[in-house]
Design a protein around this motif. Structure first.
Motif, short mmCIF file in Angstrom:
data_model
loop_
_atom_site.label_atom_id
_atom_site.label_comp_id
_atom_site.label_asym_id
_atom_site.label_seq_id
_atom_site.Cartn_x
_atom_site.Cartn_y
_atom_site.Cartn_z
N GLN A 39 36.11 42.44 50.95
CA GLN A 39 37.50 42.67 50.57
C GLN A 39 38.33 42.84 51.83
OE1 GLN A 39 38.12 45.84 47.74
NE2 GLN A 39 40.09 45.00 47.14
N LYS A 43 43.86 42.04 49.75
CA LYS A 43 43.30 40.94 48.95
C LYS A 43 42.28 41.46 47.95
CE LYS A 43 43.98 37.23 52.29
NZ LYS A 43 43.35 36.07 52.99
N GLU A 44 41.97 40.64 46.97
CA GLU A 44 40.98 41.01 45.97
C GLU A 44 39.58 40.86 46.55
OE1 GLU A 44 41.91 39.62 42.01
OE2 GLU A 44 39.78 39.41 41.54
N ARG A 45 38.68 41.67 46.01
CA ARG A 45 37.28 41.55 46.42
C ARG A 45 36.75 40.17 46.03
NH1 ARG A 45 33.62 46.82 45.59
NH2 ARG A 45 35.57 47.59 46.48
N GLU A 46 35.99 39.56 46.95
CA GLU A 46 35.50 38.22 46.69
C GLU A 46 34.00 38.10 46.96
OE1 GLU A 46 37.41 35.34 49.17
OE2 GLU A 46 36.57 36.14 51.02
N ASP A 105 31.39 37.25 39.95
CA ASP A 105 32.55 38.09 39.63
C ASP A 105 32.19 39.54 39.94
OD1 ASP A 105 34.87 38.16 36.85
OD2 ASP A 105 34.59 39.60 38.47
#
Length: 122
Positions: A39, A43-46, A105
Motif C-alpha cells: 500500500q 493508494k489502495e492496498r494492492e 483481493d
C-alpha cells in the motif's frame, strides 16, 4: 489465529534489491496460501504475489512480474519476497497475508502482518 511478522524493509536506491521475510507463528503454516500486498501513500492496498501451500502455484501482479520472486519454507514457517530492479513506484508498506485459498483481493485475506516499509529513492 496466525501471527505474521514482516522484516527486511528499508531504503534502497532505484535499481537496487531488497529481500522481505515474513515469519508465521503457527505450525499449520503449510496449510495456508501466503501472499504479499503493498500500500503506497494515498493508494489502495494492492496484490503483489502469492504462493500456494506447497508452492505448486505462484502468482504475481503484472507490475512486479520478472522483478520480484516469492518463495516459502514450510519447515521454517517463513515466506520471502525477493525484490530486484526496484523502482520508485515500488515504494509502499508491504504486508504479508495468509489465507486458506488464493485471492488477489486484499479484502478476503484471513490474517495480516503489520507491514514493513520499503522506500525506493530515484
Amino acid at each position: 489465529q496466525v501471527q505474521l511478522v514482516e522484516s527486511g524493509g528499508g531504503l534502497v536506491q532505484a535499481g537496487g534489491s531488497l529481500r522481505l521475510s515474513c515469519a508465521a507463528s503457527r505450525r499449520t503454516f503449510s496449510s495456508y496460501v501466503m501472499e504479499w500486498f503493498r500500500q503506497a501513500p494515498g493508494k489502495e492496498r494492492e496484490f503483489v504475489a502469492a504462493v500456494t501451500e506447497s508452492a505448486y502455484r505462484i502468482y504475481y501482479a503484472d507490475s512486479v512480474k520478472g522483478r520480484f520472486t516469492i518463495s516459502r519454507d514450510n519447515a521454517k514457517n517463513t515466506v520471502s519476497l525477493q525484490m530486484n530492479s526496484l523502482k520508485p513506484e515500488d515504494t509502499a508498506v508491504y504486508y504479508c497475508a495468509a489465507n486458506y485459498k488464493y485471492d488477489s483481493d486484499w479484502a478476503y485475506m484471513d490474517y495480516w502482518g503489520k507491514g514493513t516499509l520499503v522506500t525506493v529513492s530515484s
